[in-house]
Motif scaffolding. Structure first.
Motif, PDB file in Angstrom:
ATOM      1  N   ASP A  80       2.647 -62.155  -8.994  1.00  0.00           N
ATOM      2  CA  ASP A  80       2.577 -63.325  -8.108  1.00  0.00           C
ATOM      3  C   ASP A  80       2.414 -62.927  -6.645  1.00  0.00           C
ATOM      4  O   ASP A  80       2.679 -63.727  -5.749  1.00  0.00           O
ATOM      5  N   ILE A  81       1.962 -61.721  -6.396  1.00  0.00           N
ATOM      6  CA  ILE A  81       1.875 -61.225  -5.026  1.00  0.00           C
ATOM      7  C   ILE A  81       0.995 -62.116  -4.146  1.00  0.00           C
ATOM      8  O   ILE A  81       1.321 -62.381  -2.985  1.00  0.00           O
ATOM      9  N   LYS A  82      -0.114 -62.612  -4.685  1.00  0.00           N
ATOM     10  CA  LYS A  82      -1.002 -63.454  -3.885  1.00  0.00           C
ATOM     11  C   LYS A  82      -0.345 -64.798  -3.558  1.00  0.00           C
ATOM     12  O   LYS A  82      -0.578 -65.364  -2.490  1.00  0.00           O
ATOM     13  N   MET A  83       0.456 -65.313  -4.478  1.00  0.00           N
ATOM     14  CA  MET A  83       1.174 -66.548  -4.213  1.00  0.00           C
ATOM     15  C   MET A  83       2.207 -66.335  -3.115  1.00  0.00           C
ATOM     16  O   MET A  83       2.371 -67.167  -2.221  1.00  0.00           O
TER      17      MET A  83
ATOM     18  N   VAL B 168      12.768 -62.732  -5.899  1.00  0.00           N
ATOM     19  CA  VAL B 168      13.976 -63.080  -6.652  1.00  0.00           C
ATOM     20  C   VAL B 168      14.189 -62.044  -7.766  1.00  0.00           C
ATOM     21  O   VAL B 168      13.359 -61.928  -8.674  1.00  0.00           O
ATOM     22  N   THR B 169      15.285 -61.306  -7.680  1.00  0.00           N
ATOM     23  CA  THR B 169      15.546 -60.209  -8.621  1.00  0.00           C
ATOM     24  C   THR B 169      14.218 -59.524  -8.997  1.00  0.00           C
ATOM     25  O   THR B 169      13.828 -59.508 -10.167  1.00  0.00           O
ATOM     26  N   PRO B 170      13.518 -58.972  -8.024  1.00  0.00           N
ATOM     27  CA  PRO B 170      12.143 -58.510  -8.227  1.00  0.00           C
ATOM     28  C   PRO B 170      12.017 -57.285  -9.129  1.00  0.00           C
ATOM     29  O   PRO B 170      12.936 -56.455  -9.208  1.00  0.00           O
ATOM     30  N   ASP B 171      10.856 -57.195  -9.798  1.00  0.00           N
ATOM     31  CA  ASP B 171      10.545 -55.976 -10.536  1.00  0.00           C
ATOM     32  C   ASP B 171      10.324 -54.854  -9.517  1.00  0.00           C
ATOM     33  O   ASP B 171      10.257 -55.094  -8.304  1.00  0.00           O
TER      34      ASP B 171
ATOM     35  N   ALA C 191       8.262 -55.972  -1.093  1.00  0.00           N
ATOM     36  CA  ALA C 191       9.160 -56.829  -0.317  1.00  0.00           C
ATOM     37  C   ALA C 191       9.929 -56.025   0.736  1.00  0.00           C
ATOM     38  O   ALA C 191      10.112 -56.476   1.871  1.00  0.00           O
ATOM     39  N   GLN C 192      10.362 -54.844   0.367  1.00  0.00           N
ATOM     40  CA  GLN C 192      11.071 -53.995   1.318  1.00  0.00           C
ATOM     41  C   GLN C 192      10.144 -53.516   2.435  1.00  0.00           C
ATOM     42  O   GLN C 192      10.523 -53.499   3.605  1.00  0.00           O
TER      43      GLN C 192
ATOM     44  N   LYS D 150       7.461 -55.024   3.536  1.00  0.00           N
ATOM     45  CA  LYS D 150       7.038 -56.140   4.377  1.00  0.00           C
ATOM     46  C   LYS D 150       8.219 -56.905   4.980  1.00  0.00           C
ATOM     47  O   LYS D 150       8.019 -57.903   5.675  1.00  0.00           O
ATOM     48  N   ASN D 151       9.430 -56.457   4.660  1.00  0.00           N
ATOM     49  CA  ASN D 151      10.650 -57.079   5.190  1.00  0.00           C
ATOM     50  C   ASN D 151      10.781 -58.540   4.735  1.00  0.00           C
ATOM     51  O   ASN D 151      11.191 -59.411   5.514  1.00  0.00           O
ATOM     52  N   TRP D 152      10.419 -58.792   3.477  1.00  0.00           N
ATOM     53  CA  TRP D 152      10.580 -60.124   2.903  1.00  0.00           C
ATOM     54  C   TRP D 152      12.040 -60.331   2.485  1.00  0.00           C
ATOM     55  O   TRP D 152      12.769 -59.356   2.235  1.00  0.00           O
ATOM     56  N   LYS D 153      12.423 -61.572   2.368  1.00  0.00           N
ATOM     57  CA  LYS D 153      13.759 -61.886   1.870  1.00  0.00           C
ATOM     58  C   LYS D 153      13.844 -61.516   0.396  1.00  0.00           C
ATOM     59  O   LYS D 153      12.930 -61.789  -0.381  1.00  0.00           O
ATOM     60  N   ILE D 154      14.949 -60.901   0.001  1.00  0.00           N
ATOM     61  CA  ILE D 154      15.159 -60.478  -1.389  1.00  0.00           C
ATOM     62  C   ILE D 154      16.467 -61.072  -1.890  1.00  0.00           C
ATOM     63  O   ILE D 154      17.525 -60.895  -1.252  1.00  0.00           O
TER      64      ILE D 154
END
Length: 222
Positions: free
Chosen positions: A188-191, A201-204, A211-212, A214-218
């Motif tokens: 779902d990276i493009k989404m 959310v509990t990412p693979d 996410a790390q 790009k400093n996205w919320k995890i």
């Protein structure tokens, strides 16, 4: 308009949806006889996948297609009833933290979308009353009131999600920078990249790395 996009499998529902569906079909008091039809149709593709002759995406598509075909001859009422039974048991395992987040976003006037590869009647039954403005899932086709087993089955997955989202919002002014998206998977990276506030959310492992970086919320403690 601000939008919030939610994935289902692995995000709102913490388990593998298809495995849950398989188990329910196998054990359902009324429909368990369908299980052998599902296995017969799906087995060649599954073994091809295990032998690394069939790609995972094709195997997953065939699994859902075989699942639908096991209901050949059944009415929409029967099939909707089956998915309602499945939804009832799944409802206790939904992530309450995210359900509360959906209510919060609705109160803040977000347009909230559920977009998943799961079957639409399952999603509609499972989230009835939750408040999604739009639910996207894999369609089950009917001819009259009976399953149309000859229609081509399409699984909503990866880039297809983006196509559907863009089509749905093409005539609307969306504030993508202040919109949100929630998913557990790198598929779902493009989404997630479509919005200004992506949430893993509990990412693979692959999504966690992105996410790390790009400093996205995890979210992991759910």
């Amino acid at each position: 308009m601000k939008v919030a996009l939610f994935d289902f499998d692995g995000t709102l529902y913490p388990h593998e949806t298809f495995e849950t569906l398989r188990a329910h079909l196998k054990d359902h008091p009324k429909f368990k006889k369908n299980y052998k039809h599902f296995v017969r149709h799906f087995a060649p593709t599954y073994f091809g996948y295990k032998m690394k002759l069939v790609p995972k995406i094709k195997m997953q598509h065939r699994a859902l297609e075989s699942y639908v075909l096991s209901f050949k001859g059944y009415s929409k009422k029967d099939i909707d009833g089956f998915f309602a039974d499945v939804a009832k048991s799944m409802s206790t395992e939904l992530r309450t933290t995210l359900l509360e987040k959906i209510k919060e976003l609705k109160d803040e006037n977000y347009y909230v979308v559920l977009i998943s590869g799961a079957f639409i009647p399952l999603l509609e039954s499972l989230f009835k009353g939750v408040g999604f403005d739009y639910i996207v899932g894999s369609k089950i086709h009917y001819k009259g009131e009976t399953l149309d087993y000859k229609s081509r089955f399409e699984r909503v997955f990866a880039d297809r999600k983006i196509d559907i989202i863009k089509e749905h919002f093409k005539n609307k002014e969306v504030d993508w920078k202040n919109s949100q998206a929630y998913s557990d998977s790198i598929t779902d990276i493009k989404m997630l990249e479509l919005v200004g506030q992506p949430v893993a959310v509990t990412p693979d492992n692959d999504l966690l790395s992105v996410a790390q970086d790009k400093n996205w919320k995890i979210l992991t403690d759910l």
